[in-house]
Design an enzyme around this catalytic site. Structure first.
Site, PDB file in Angstrom:
ATOM      1  N   SER A  55     -71.364 -54.847  27.820  1.00  0.00           N
ATOM      2  CA  SER A  55     -71.842 -54.875  29.175  1.00  0.00           C
ATOM      3  C   SER A  55     -72.761 -56.127  29.358  1.00  0.00           C
ATOM      4  O   SER A  55     -72.110 -57.086  29.441  1.00  0.00           O
ATOM      5  CB  SER A  55     -73.095 -53.843  29.148  1.00  0.00           C
ATOM      6  N   ASP A  99     -64.792 -46.763  32.345  1.00  0.00           N
ATOM      7  CA  ASP A  99     -65.880 -47.593  32.335  1.00  0.00           C
ATOM      8  C   ASP A  99     -66.627 -48.380  33.553  1.00  0.00           C
ATOM      9  O   ASP A  99     -66.046 -48.881  34.301  1.00  0.00           O
ATOM     10  CB  ASP A  99     -65.211 -48.963  31.537  1.00  0.00           C
ATOM     11  N   HIS A 147     -68.407 -45.995  29.528  1.00  0.00           N
ATOM     12  CA  HIS A 147     -69.093 -47.762  29.278  1.00  0.00           C
ATOM     13  C   HIS A 147     -69.631 -47.675  27.969  1.00  0.00           C
ATOM     14  O   HIS A 147     -70.373 -46.839  27.717  1.00  0.00           O
ATOM     15  CB  HIS A 147     -70.066 -47.732  30.438  1.00  0.00           C
TER      16      HIS A 147
END
Length: 612
Positions: free
Chosen positions: A156, A307, A337
């Site tokens: 991320s 995601d 995610h």
């Protein structure tokens, strides 16, 4: 079924097999070294240095390749009680545990305005922060334990930071592995399809960061990732014996930006901050700087089919953008995610079994440490096909495919040939939505282990078109494309489109979705630094055009990519809605449009068929 790689033939050497035979020659130090490093404007960043420790009766080399991780989520927590076994680095421990025993130095940095670092965050993914990455790389290569080769990775925010580091052009950068990370922050995270991903999600991100930046431990308890009561504030660096410097840094953090207020400054992709004309939404994305990437550095792009909003778009575009000039690899699995959940409805277990970090290790072993010689023989692309529950490899994206087009027709049919003259009307309900168990929650830090339950009930408010039962199993890969000849009673509308598999027994499975704000419908050429193989909307002010109420207009856009096998006897459904109230803002505000969908050659769902 499982996403495990243990029985697949998609790799010559599977990640699991590679990890099993990879020597482990070092141990992890009991605690890292830590210090402040001053940036060129005087702001001091806190960082930890983990150096591999030789096992008994062995000697360590004089220097190591280094993996650097940039995080806003604390490089390390102080503990309330040191005698309690608590993971003090919940955000970065996976990199410590994988790389240090295998001969890599690891540097973990609190980015400016976070953790024990000084400074303030003046924006989301600030250009000032990107400059810091280059300075940290300079510092690393000047250390006696560095062999001059640097890689970077992370999930991320951390993954995008790795990508930004690559774009600094620093010559020491040899390989980066952005995991579940945006390439274009604006269109993949904040405004997918030009629609504001509602403040509930932006607000959640702001709350998490606010709780951490201000060391608000009561607020932090609301977030699963950081709620362990034994986690105190950020760990001071070694020189800060009494913690006074860390406390002073936290005071500076109080003036950092607020995400909800900040992101609404950018109504268009080329909108700029009113006080800084150079800061447009584009500068928040690594793609904006891709032309400056370190020549020849390798890139591993990793994402999941669910995601966040459109993070998979970022991984695919990153792959396509760099593939001609850098050694580049792409991995797409059945994950949400960060791959905390296997999202396949046919999973054996909630937790993924695929060893992502083993694939990342092999990537770095090849391009950063030079200890693996077989990685270049693997196909550069690997993806998992859901419902078939199999891994596949490819040389190109999307490779080996033909297009199959299904047209919107009468009697709610999805048919093989266009029908002329018919139409359907749909009154948008701005309160409608997809619930609280979707692809979006995890990206905002919400716990979510079940994706799209009761999908049949959710679809009842959609305008749907369904095919006849399939004669044979039908596999798709890549971006479905939806096109519609549409008229509306209002000068704007939000289009949310969903693909569903309706199994022979009536069970309905969410496959993928896409969205577009109607005023952003113009299809444009993508920039050279954001290559794609699907219709591209610029989301810029100059390309925006309101609808003329009652006047039909063709709107075409891509849904998020997937790989999915529809079973023999199943039917394919495409559904249209005008709102997702749990995730996106209203369009137009308080004026739900009446939509008219016209049948014919311009109203269809186009799928890329996976030909093997």
């Amino acid at each position: 079924m499982s996403d495990s790689d243990r029985t697949t033939r998609a790799w010559r050497v599977s990640p699991s097999a590679y990890l099993a035979q990879r020597p482990v020659g070092y141990t992890i130090p009991l605690k890292p070294l830590s210090c402040y490093v001053a940036m060129d404007d005087g702001v001091r960043l806190a960082l930890d240095v983990h150096l591999p420790q030789p096992k008994a009766d062995t000697a360590a080399p004089a220097s190591f390749p280094t993996i650097v991780v940039f995080t806003p989520y604390y490089r390390r927590f102080a503990l309330v009680d040191d005698s309690v076994a608590t993971e003090c680095s919940p955000n970065t421990s996976r990199y410590r545990d994988m790389f240090i025993p295998r001969g890599y130095a690891l540097v973990v940095v609190d980015v400016r305005g976070t953790g024990a670092s000084f400074g303030r965050r003046d924006s989301f993914r600030s250009p000032r922060e990107r400059t810091d990455y280059h300075a940290v790389a300079d510092w690393i290569v000047a250390q006696p334990w560095s062999n001059g080769a640097i890689g970077s990775t992370g999930v991320s925010y951390l993954g995008a930071a790795a990508d930004f580091l690559l774009t600094t052009g620093h010559p020491a950068i040899k390989a980066v592995a952005p995991l579940f990370a945006v390439f274009d922050t604006y269109m993949e995270n904040c405004y997918p399809g030009g629609l504001l991903l509602a403040n509930r999600l932006a607000g959640k991100d702001g709350q998490i960061m606010g709780a951490l930046d201000r060391d608000d431990r009561e607020l932090r308890q609301q977030f699963a990732y950081f709620k362990d009561p034994n986690l105190a504030g950020p760990q001071p660096v070694d020189e800060d014996v009494d913690g006074s410097l860390c406390r002073a840094a936290i005071i500076e953090h109080r003036d950092s930006f607020h995400m909800v207020d900040f992101i609404t400054e950018f109504r268009y992709k080329d909108s700029a901050l009113p006080y800084d004309a150079a800061f447009t939404a584009a500068v928040m994305g690594p793609y904006h700087y891709a032309a400056n990437a370190t020549p020849g550095a390798a890139v591993l792009c990793v994402s999941g089919w669910m995601d966040g909003a459109a993070y998979a778009n970022g991984s695919v575009s990153r792959y396509l953008t760099y593939a001609d000039s850098h050694p580049t690899h792409l991995l797409l699995g059945p994950w949400d995610h960060g791959a905390r959940v296997n999202v396949s409805p046919w999973r054996d277990a909630v937790a993924p079994e695929f060893p992502i970090m083993a694939e990342v290790l092999r990537f770095f072993d090849h391009y950063l440490a030079g200890v693996d010689k077989g990685y270049a023989d693997e196909d550069p692309i690997h993806y998992f096909s859901m419902h078939e529950e199999q891994w596949h490899s490819a040389r190109e994206w999307p490779g080996g495919v033909v297009q199959r087009t299904l047209f919107l027709g009468g009697n709610a049919g999805l048919v093989g040939q266009p029908e002329r003259g018919g139409c359907d009307t749909y009154q948008v309900d701005l309160s409608a939505g997809t619930g609280r168990h979707t692809r979006y929650e995890r990206a905002a830090g919400y716990e979510n282990t079940v994706c799209y339950p009761a999908w049949e009930e959710t679809q009842k408010g959609f305008l749907s078109y369904t095919s006849a039962p399939l004669d044979d199993a039908f596999s798709i890969v890549g971006h479905p494309v939806f096109s519609v000849l549409l008229s509306a009673s209002e000068p704007d509308a939000a289009l949310h489109v969903y693909v569903t598999e309706v199994e022979a027994d009536g069970t309905m499975r969410y496959v993928t979705e896409g969205m577009l704000r109607a005023l952003h419908r113009k299809v444009s050429e993508p920039p050279e630094t954001y290559r794609c193989t699907w219709p591209y909307q610029s989301l810029k002010r100059a390309d925006a055009a309101p609808l003329v109420p009652g006047e039909p207009v063709r709107i075409e856009f891509a849904l998020t990519p997937t790989a999915w096998t529809f079973s023999q006897g199943s039917r394919i459904r495409v559904s249209l809605a005008g709102a997702d109230a749990q995730h996106f803002g209203q369009v137009p505000h308080g004026r739900p449009p009446l939509l008219t969908v016209h049948h014919g050659e311009h109203s269809y769902l186009r799928l890329r068929t996976d030909v093997r």
